[in-house]
Design a protein around this motif. Sequence first.
Motif, PDB file in Angstrom:
ATOM      1  N   TYR A   1      -6.577   7.332 -11.487  1.00 51.07           N
ATOM      2  CA  TYR A   1      -5.596   6.970 -10.454  1.00 51.07           C
ATOM      3  C   TYR A   1      -6.254   6.946  -9.078  1.00 51.07           C
ATOM      4  O   TYR A   1      -6.014   6.029  -8.288  1.00 51.07           O
ATOM      5  N   PHE A   2      -7.083   7.960  -8.788  1.00 56.65           N
ATOM      6  CA  PHE A   2      -7.739   8.025  -7.491  1.00 56.65           C
ATOM      7  C   PHE A   2      -8.732   6.873  -7.313  1.00 56.65           C
ATOM      8  O   PHE A   2      -8.793   6.265  -6.237  1.00 56.65           O
ATOM      9  N   LEU A   3      -9.494   6.565  -8.356  1.00 51.58           N
ATOM     10  CA  LEU A   3     -10.449   5.453  -8.267  1.00 51.58           C
ATOM     11  C   LEU A   3      -9.733   4.116  -8.098  1.00 51.58           C
ATOM     12  O   LEU A   3     -10.148   3.276  -7.296  1.00 51.58           O
ATOM     13  N   HIS A   4      -8.667   3.923  -8.863  1.00 46.42           N
ATOM     14  CA  HIS A   4      -7.905   2.678  -8.743  1.00 46.42           C
ATOM     15  C   HIS A   4      -7.327   2.549  -7.332  1.00 46.42           C
ATOM     16  O   HIS A   4      -7.373   1.470  -6.737  1.00 46.42           O
ATOM     17  N   SER A   5      -6.809   3.639  -6.794  1.00 48.68           N
ATOM     18  CA  SER A   5      -6.261   3.615  -5.437  1.00 48.68           C
ATOM     19  C   SER A   5      -7.330   3.239  -4.423  1.00 48.68           C
ATOM     20  O   SER A   5      -7.095   2.413  -3.532  1.00 48.68           O
ATOM     21  N   MET A  13       0.809  -1.198   0.000  1.00 49.26           N
ATOM     22  CA  MET A  13       0.000   0.000   0.000  1.00 49.26           C
ATOM     23  C   MET A  13       0.858   1.269   0.000  1.00 49.26           C
ATOM     24  O   MET A  13       0.352   2.342  -0.239  1.00 49.26           O
ATOM     25  N   LYS A  14       2.154   1.121   0.288  1.00 45.74           N
ATOM     26  CA  LYS A  14       3.044   2.281   0.257  1.00 45.74           C
ATOM     27  C   LYS A  14       3.260   2.778  -1.168  1.00 45.74           C
ATOM     28  O   LYS A  14       3.742   3.881  -1.379  1.00 45.74           O
ATOM     29  N   LEU A  15       2.897   1.959  -2.137  1.00 49.88           N
ATOM     30  CA  LEU A  15       3.109   2.315  -3.533  1.00 49.88           C
ATOM     31  C   LEU A  15       2.144   3.390  -4.018  1.00 49.88           C
ATOM     32  O   LEU A  15       2.473   4.157  -4.923  1.00 49.88           O
ATOM     33  N   ILE A  16       0.974   3.433  -3.445  1.00 47.70           N
ATOM     34  CA  ILE A  16      -0.098   4.281  -3.969  1.00 47.70           C
ATOM     35  C   ILE A  16       0.275   5.761  -3.983  1.00 47.70           C
ATOM     36  O   ILE A  16       0.096   6.417  -5.013  1.00 47.70           O
ATOM     37  N   PRO A  17       0.818   6.343  -2.909  1.00 45.03           N
ATOM     38  CA  PRO A  17       1.166   7.774  -2.984  1.00 45.03           C
ATOM     39  C   PRO A  17       2.191   8.089  -4.076  1.00 45.03           C
ATOM     40  O   PRO A  17       2.139   9.152  -4.684  1.00 45.03           O
ATOM     41  N   LYS A  18       3.098   7.165  -4.330  1.00 43.35           N
ATOM     42  CA  LYS A  18       4.094   7.395  -5.382  1.00 43.35           C
ATOM     43  C   LYS A  18       3.424   7.454  -6.746  1.00 43.35           C
ATOM     44  O   LYS A  18       3.787   8.287  -7.584  1.00 43.35           O
ATOM     45  N   TYR A  19       2.472   6.587  -6.993  1.00 46.71           N
ATOM     46  CA  TYR A  19       1.782   6.591  -8.280  1.00 46.71           C
ATOM     47  C   TYR A  19       0.859   7.795  -8.437  1.00 46.71           C
ATOM     48  O   TYR A  19       0.599   8.235  -9.549  1.00 46.71           O
ATOM     49  N   LEU A  20       0.352   8.325  -7.343  1.00 47.01           N
ATOM     50  CA  LEU A  20      -0.547   9.471  -7.420  1.00 47.01           C
ATOM     51  C   LEU A  20       0.178  10.756  -7.823  1.00 47.01           C
ATOM     52  O   LEU A  20      -0.463  11.736  -8.204  1.00 47.01           O
ATOM     53  N   THR A  21       1.496  10.739  -7.771  1.00 49.75           N
ATOM     54  CA  THR A  21       2.238  11.915  -8.216  1.00 49.75           C
ATOM     55  C   THR A  21       2.257  12.023  -9.745  1.00 49.75           C
ATOM     56  O   THR A  21       2.492  13.110 -10.275  1.00 49.75           O
ATOM     57  N   ILE A  22       2.001  10.927 -10.453  1.00 49.35           N
ATOM     58  CA  ILE A  22       2.037  10.947 -11.921  1.00 49.35           C
ATOM     59  C   ILE A  22       1.024  11.938 -12.498  1.00 49.35           C
ATOM     60  O   ILE A  22       1.407  12.797 -13.301  1.00 49.35           O
ATOM     61  N   PRO A  23      -0.264  11.870 -12.140  1.00 48.20           N
ATOM     62  CA  PRO A  23      -1.191  12.850 -12.740  1.00 48.20           C
ATOM     63  C   PRO A  23      -0.939  14.280 -12.264  1.00 48.20           C
ATOM     64  O   PRO A  23      -1.206  15.232 -13.005  1.00 48.20           O
ATOM     65  N   ASN A  46       0.431  -6.243  -4.143  1.00 48.15           N
ATOM     66  CA  ASN A  46       1.278  -5.246  -4.795  1.00 48.15           C
ATOM     67  C   ASN A  46       1.325  -5.459  -6.302  1.00 48.15           C
ATOM     68  O   ASN A  46       1.419  -4.500  -7.066  1.00 48.15           O
ATOM     69  N   GLN A  47       1.255  -6.711  -6.728  1.00 47.66           N
ATOM     70  CA  GLN A  47       1.285  -7.012  -8.158  1.00 47.66           C
ATOM     71  C   GLN A  47       0.051  -6.431  -8.858  1.00 47.66           C
ATOM     72  O   GLN A  47       0.165  -5.841  -9.930  1.00 47.66           O
ATOM     73  N   ALA A  48      -1.109  -6.556  -8.260  1.00 50.16           N
ATOM     74  CA  ALA A  48      -2.333  -5.997  -8.845  1.00 50.16           C
ATOM     75  C   ALA A  48      -2.292  -4.471  -8.829  1.00 50.16           C
ATOM     76  O   ALA A  48      -2.746  -3.828  -9.779  1.00 50.16           O
ATOM     77  N   ILE A  49      -1.750  -3.896  -7.774  1.00 47.87           N
ATOM     78  CA  ILE A  49      -1.631  -2.434  -7.692  1.00 47.87           C
ATOM     79  C   ILE A  49      -0.736  -1.921  -8.811  1.00 47.87           C
ATOM     80  O   ILE A  49      -1.095  -0.997  -9.541  1.00 47.87           O
ATOM     81  N   HIS A  50       0.433  -2.539  -8.947  1.00 46.73           N
ATOM     82  CA  HIS A  50       1.357  -2.142 -10.017  1.00 46.73           C
ATOM     83  C   HIS A  50       0.716  -2.300 -11.394  1.00 46.73           C
ATOM     84  O   HIS A  50       0.803  -1.403 -12.237  1.00 46.73           O
ATOM     85  N   ALA A  51       0.091  -3.432 -11.629  1.00 50.06           N
ATOM     86  CA  ALA A  51      -0.490  -3.722 -12.944  1.00 50.06           C
ATOM     87  C   ALA A  51      -1.563  -2.698 -13.309  1.00 50.06           C
ATOM     88  O   ALA A  51      -1.601  -2.203 -14.441  1.00 50.06           O
ATOM     89  N   MET A  75      -8.155  -0.470  -4.734  1.00 53.49           N
ATOM     90  CA  MET A  75      -7.061  -1.325  -4.270  1.00 53.49           C
ATOM     91  C   MET A  75      -7.000  -1.357  -2.744  1.00 53.49           C
ATOM     92  O   MET A  75      -6.755  -2.393  -2.156  1.00 53.49           O
ATOM     93  N   VAL A  76      -7.239  -0.217  -2.115  1.00 47.73           N
ATOM     94  CA  VAL A  76      -7.262  -0.174  -0.646  1.00 47.73           C
ATOM     95  C   VAL A  76      -8.500  -0.900  -0.128  1.00 47.73           C
ATOM     96  O   VAL A  76      -8.431  -1.666   0.832  1.00 47.73           O
ATOM     97  N   LEU A  77      -9.631  -0.679  -0.789  1.00 45.26           N
ATOM     98  CA  LEU A  77     -10.883  -1.294  -0.366  1.00 45.26           C
ATOM     99  C   LEU A  77     -10.821  -2.817  -0.438  1.00 45.26           C
ATOM    100  O   LEU A  77     -11.277  -3.506   0.484  1.00 45.26           O
ATOM    101  N   PHE A  78     -10.243  -3.342  -1.511  1.00 44.40           N
ATOM    102  CA  PHE A  78     -10.179  -4.793  -1.698  1.00 44.40           C
ATOM    103  C   PHE A  78      -8.881  -5.413  -1.192  1.00 44.40           C
ATOM    104  O   PHE A  78      -8.666  -6.607  -1.373  1.00 44.40           O
ATOM    105  N   LYS A  79      -8.012  -4.603  -0.596  1.00 44.16           N
ATOM    106  CA  LYS A  79      -6.739  -5.089  -0.044  1.00 44.16           C
ATOM    107  C   LYS A  79      -5.986  -5.931  -1.076  1.00 44.16           C
ATOM    108  O   LYS A  79      -5.639  -7.085  -0.836  1.00 44.16           O
TER     109      LYS A  79
END
Length: 123
Positions: free
Chosen positions: A48-52, A1-11, A62-67, A55-59
């Motif tokens: 990105y926000f919806l995917h995040s 779950m630490k990955l999500i803030p890093k990906y949110l910087t893209i948009p 990391n592979q699914a988050i990255h994909a 991903m948090v809701l369904f726990k």
Amino acid sequence: MKLIPKYLTIPIIFSLLVACYALITGKENQASFIGLFFYGVLFYGAPYFLHSMFMVLFKASNQAIHAGFIGITLALVLISSMWLLPQDPSGLPIQWMGYWPLSAILGLVFIGGSIGIRKYNNS
């Protein structure tokens, strides 16, 4: 779950680049820069926000988050290349019609592919 803030910087970074590009080319003025940046973050960041959130809701793993984020980022690159490279004269309408559905499709395809690969490797 630490990955999500890093990906949110893209948009956020992409919206900043688009707003700066519009300011430098003279298509917008300084007063509209903030609005352009804010609405850009909302538009480009929505998948990105919806995917995040999902991903948090369904726990998810990391592979699914990255994909999912890779699929969404690929959609952003494809749609923005239509805007930047061949200079589409219609401007944003194609982005509005294509980005969100394409990001949903590619995100789901990449997540499904990662689940399939994981199941294939485990069997």
